[in-house]
Scaffold this motif. Structure first.
Motif, PDB file in Angstrom:
ATOM      1  N   PHE A 253      90.391  73.998  58.076  1.00  0.00           N
ATOM      2  CA  PHE A 253      89.725  72.893  58.761  1.00  0.00           C
ATOM      3  C   PHE A 253      90.509  71.596  58.631  1.00  0.00           C
ATOM      4  N   GLY A 254      91.803  71.729  58.349  1.00  0.00           N
ATOM      5  CA  GLY A 254      92.616  70.550  58.077  1.00  0.00           C
ATOM      6  C   GLY A 254      92.652  69.529  59.194  1.00  0.00           C
ATOM      7  N   ARG A 255      92.591  69.988  60.445  1.00  0.00           N
ATOM      8  CA  ARG A 255      92.679  69.078  61.587  1.00  0.00           C
ATOM      9  C   ARG A 255      91.349  68.959  62.344  1.00  0.00           C
ATOM     10  N   LEU A 256      90.296  69.538  61.803  1.00  0.00           N
ATOM     11  CA  LEU A 256      89.008  69.501  62.476  1.00  0.00           C
ATOM     12  C   LEU A 256      88.095  68.458  61.848  1.00  0.00           C
ATOM     13  N   LYS A 257      87.348  67.783  62.692  1.00  0.00           N
ATOM     14  CA  LYS A 257      86.357  66.836  62.201  1.00  0.00           C
ATOM     15  C   LYS A 257      85.110  67.593  61.734  1.00  0.00           C
ATOM     16  N   PRO A 258      84.284  66.951  60.897  1.00  0.00           N
ATOM     17  CA  PRO A 258      83.109  67.661  60.372  1.00  0.00           C
ATOM     18  C   PRO A 258      82.179  68.224  61.431  1.00  0.00           C
ATOM     19  N   ASP A 259      82.105  67.595  62.588  1.00  0.00           N
ATOM     20  CA  ASP A 259      81.208  68.110  63.622  1.00  0.00           C
ATOM     21  C   ASP A 259      81.897  69.122  64.542  1.00  0.00           C
ATOM     22  N   GLN A 260      83.142  69.459  64.236  1.00  0.00           N
ATOM     23  CA  GLN A 260      83.868  70.433  65.058  1.00  0.00           C
ATOM     24  C   GLN A 260      83.949  71.806  64.401  1.00  0.00           C
ATOM     25  N   GLY A 261      84.036  71.842  63.089  1.00  0.00           N
ATOM     26  CA  GLY A 261      84.193  73.124  62.415  1.00  0.00           C
ATOM     27  C   GLY A 261      83.481  73.162  61.089  1.00  0.00           C
ATOM     28  N   SER A 262      83.022  74.349  60.714  1.00  0.00           N
ATOM     29  CA  SER A 262      82.369  74.532  59.415  1.00  0.00           C
ATOM     30  C   SER A 262      82.393  76.002  59.041  1.00  0.00           C
ATOM     31  N   LEU A 263      82.185  76.278  57.758  1.00  0.00           N
ATOM     32  CA  LEU A 263      82.151  77.661  57.300  1.00  0.00           C
ATOM     33  C   LEU A 263      80.934  78.410  57.833  1.00  0.00           C
ATOM     34  N   VAL A 264      79.888  77.682  58.170  1.00  0.00           N
ATOM     35  CA  VAL A 264      78.686  78.331  58.678  1.00  0.00           C
ATOM     36  C   VAL A 264      78.904  78.846  60.100  1.00  0.00           C
ATOM     37  N   PRO A 347     102.195  75.870  47.827  1.00  0.00           N
ATOM     38  CA  PRO A 347     101.645  74.515  47.945  1.00  0.00           C
ATOM     39  C   PRO A 347     101.101  74.273  49.350  1.00  0.00           C
ATOM     40  N   ALA A 348     100.331  73.215  49.500  1.00  0.00           N
ATOM     41  CA  ALA A 348      99.809  72.852  50.816  1.00  0.00           C
ATOM     42  C   ALA A 348     100.957  72.529  51.758  1.00  0.00           C
ATOM     43  N   GLY A 349     100.717  72.702  53.054  1.00  0.00           N
ATOM     44  CA  GLY A 349     101.672  72.283  54.077  1.00  0.00           C
ATOM     45  C   GLY A 349     101.126  71.053  54.773  1.00  0.00           C
ATOM     46  N   ASP A 350     101.343  70.958  56.072  1.00  0.00           N
ATOM     47  CA  ASP A 350     100.763  69.848  56.830  1.00  0.00           C
ATOM     48  C   ASP A 350      99.233  69.909  56.779  1.00  0.00           C
ATOM     49  N   THR A 351      98.715  71.118  56.622  1.00  0.00           N
ATOM     50  CA  THR A 351      97.285  71.326  56.409  1.00  0.00           C
ATOM     51  C   THR A 351      97.142  72.142  55.119  1.00  0.00           C
ATOM     52  N   PRO A 352      95.927  72.336  54.620  1.00  0.00           N
ATOM     53  CA  PRO A 352      95.780  72.991  53.312  1.00  0.00           C
ATOM     54  C   PRO A 352      96.343  74.401  53.218  1.00  0.00           C
ATOM     55  N   ILE A 374      91.970  73.941  50.182  1.00  0.00           N
ATOM     56  CA  ILE A 374      92.227  75.170  50.937  1.00  0.00           C
ATOM     57  C   ILE A 374      90.944  75.960  51.164  1.00  0.00           C
ATOM     58  N   GLU A 375      90.825  76.551  52.333  1.00  0.00           N
ATOM     59  CA  GLU A 375      89.792  77.537  52.636  1.00  0.00           C
ATOM     60  C   GLU A 375      90.493  78.871  52.838  1.00  0.00           C
ATOM     61  N   LEU A 376      89.870  79.950  52.388  1.00  0.00           N
ATOM     62  CA  LEU A 376      90.523  81.249  52.384  1.00  0.00           C
ATOM     63  C   LEU A 376      89.708  82.266  53.176  1.00  0.00           C
ATOM     64  N   PRO A 377      90.378  83.187  53.845  1.00  0.00           N
ATOM     65  CA  PRO A 377      89.660  84.178  54.660  1.00  0.00           C
ATOM     66  C   PRO A 377      88.980  85.251  53.818  1.00  0.00           C
ATOM     67  N   PHE A 378      87.863  85.718  54.319  1.00  0.00           N
ATOM     68  CA  PHE A 378      87.182  86.919  53.823  1.00  0.00           C
ATOM     69  C   PHE A 378      86.727  86.800  52.367  1.00  0.00           C
ATOM     70  N   GLU A 379      86.266  85.637  51.961  1.00  0.00           N
ATOM     71  CA  GLU A 379      85.901  85.458  50.556  1.00  0.00           C
ATOM     72  C   GLU A 379      84.627  86.199  50.172  1.00  0.00           C
ATOM     73  N   ASP A 380      83.918  86.773  51.111  1.00  0.00           N
ATOM     74  CA  ASP A 380      82.760  87.591  50.741  1.00  0.00           C
ATOM     75  C   ASP A 380      83.182  88.968  50.250  1.00  0.00           C
TER      76      ASP A 380
END
Length: 485
Positions: A253-264, A347-352, A374-380
């Motif tokens: 979500f490095g380039r997304l605003k809070p109302d554009q993207g979320s984990l939900v 390490p982080a790049g331009d985004t996490p 950082i957010e990671l895929p498939f953490e469930d």
């Protein structure tokens, strides 16, 4: 007594005894005997007839009124439960979510592949569908598209099923190649045609929105039941506010605003790894390098930490940190470096997030993640604490801390990390059965209840002009882990 007398005496008739009434009743009179036999035969016949009737009656009752026809609960349990246990898990799984693949105009799919080729000296194709999608770190959009084009017989076990009737669909997939569109070289004219205009990603994004907004099924729920991949952090940047209701498949979500993207609402997806998967044995014997990194040293925003880490690590013994860019030579060097190292710096790049993490995972090189947001895929399904080491950025920049910490980790512990990496690496491989593609679809399918909730909630909410995001937008976790082993 003489012999003659004896013979005469033996020939005398014996005196008869007087007869009694019982003698007459029990005497074997032939007529009486035949009468008794006839009575017994009749009795036997009656008995046999009764037996046959009972057997016929039993057969009738057993056929139509027995427990087999009207089974008891115990009968059902005894008969059904073993059969259920014997069924494969796929037979007991929930029904697949139905997905409709939007038939986009070619300019949004194969046309982008052609434009990418033309910008690099290629020739116009007679059949654009024959063009090969170019390899890069955001190839997930291609794999999902091709997966939905397969016959359903080749998609056994997929959490989603493609339907050809949009009225049957739960969700709608928009196969716009947004990440490839972003990297088409717009500074070069197409080869062979001086009149052909240079490609514009922004124009194609705007054309996509125009097309979507003309579709009945997009308008029906304001796009909430649509799925769009935008794995490059800059993909769809021109139109994000117009498609943000859709489920976005993003790398972070490095380039997304809070109302554009979320984990939900959205799904975190892995980059497509760019180096070869390690196929050797789980071992530390051939991994002589302690820590390896190869990538762009100078990045923007959170990626500025890379240069600082270079300064700390470039003179350390058995540590390799190299500046490198995307090229075949760099990928070969990175493959060798990751396959022969115990730990790989991430390490982080331009985004996490960065592609390098997934290169590390398929190399069984234990990732050392220094990226606080950082957010990671498939953490469930993946517990990253078992396959990676997380170090908070400020802690990692303390002189000597990082290398000293890694040197203290035993070979036995490294082998444990490698075993866990080997178990989960298929989740991060797009080209293998039951890999990234199926897992992404599973994550998307899990969003369906929330999508339905959002659709119904929108129907009854009064439109409001809010200055801050409302409660339907749940932002990602910003806490992070300080240091873990």
């Amino acid at each position: 007594m003489s012999t003659t007398e004896l013979l005469r005496f033996s020939k005398k008739p014996k005196a008869s005894l007087p007869s009694s009434p019982d003698d007459h009743r029990h005497s074997l009179n032939p007529t009486r005997f035949l009468s008794m036999a006839r009575n017994k035969s009749s009795l036997i016949k009656q008995t046999l007839a009764a037996i046959v009737f009972v057997i016929v009656l039993y057969a009738f009752l057993n056929t139509f009124l027995s427990p087999a026809a009207l089974p008891s609960f115990s009968t059902i349990s005894d008969a059904v439960v073993p059969d259920l246990i014997a069924l494969p898990s796929s037979a007991l799984a929930p029904a697949a979510v139905k997905v409709y693949l939007h038939d986009l105009p070619t300019r949004f799919t194969y046309g982008i592949i052609e434009q990418h080729s033309l910008a690099r000296g290629g020739r116009p194709a007679d059949d654009v569908s024959s063009l090969k999608y170019p390899g890069h770190q955001h190839m997930g959009e291609w794999y999902l598209f091709k997966d939905l084009l397969k016959p359903e017989s080749d998609r056994v076990g997929s959490p989603v099923a493609r339907v050809l009737d949009p009225d049957e669909a739960d969700l709608f997939y928009v196969p716009f190649f947004s990440s490839l569109s972003l990297i088409v070289n717009t500074n070069r004219q197409a080869a062979g045609s001086g009149e052909r205009p240079a490609y514009s990603d922004e124009e194609n994004q705007e054309a996509l929105v125009e097309w979507l907004e003309a579709q009945e099924y997009w308008k029906r729920n304001n796009g909430r039941d649509h799925v769009i991949m935008a794995s490059d952090p800059n993909a769809l940047y021109k139109i994000l506010d117009l498609v943000k209701n859709a489920v976005l498949l993003v790398c972070d979500f490095g380039r997304l605003k809070p109302d554009q993207g979320s984990l939900v609402k959205d799904v975190i997806v892995p980059y497509s790894h760019r180096i070869n998967t390690y196929t050797g044995d789980i071992s530390v014997e051939n991994r002589n390098t302690l820590l390896f990194f190869m990538g762009n040293r100078f990045r923007k925003e959170g990626g500025k930490i890379r240069d600082l880490l270079f300064q700390l690590l470039e003179n350390e013994e058995d540590v390799i940190v190299k500046h490198g860019t995307q090229s075949r030579e760099s990928r070969r060097a990175a493959t060798h470096g990751m396959h022969t190292s115990k730990f790989c710096l991430n390490p982080a790049g331009d985004t996490p997030s960065a592609c390098r993490l997934f290169d590390s995972i398929v190399s069984l090189c234990v990732p050392v993640i220094i990226s606080d947001s950082i957010e990671l895929p498939f953490e469930d399904v993946v517990d990253y604490r078992k396959i990676a080491i997380f170090v908070e950025s400020n802690t990692a920049l303390r002189p000597g801390f990082l290398v000293s910490m890694l040197r203290e980790i035993t070979s036995e512990r490294i082998l444990e990390y490698q075993k866990e990496l080997n178990e989960v690496k298929h989740y991060f491989q797009y080209g293998v059965p039951n890999g990234s593609v199926n897992e992404i679809w599973r994550q998307v399918a899990q969003k369906l209840p929330f999508i339905k909730l959002s659709i119904n909630r929108d129907k009854r909410l009064v439109k409001r002009d809010l200055k801050v995001p409302d409660c339907s937008c749940v932002c990602s976790n910003q806490t992070g882990i300080i240091t873990s082993l």
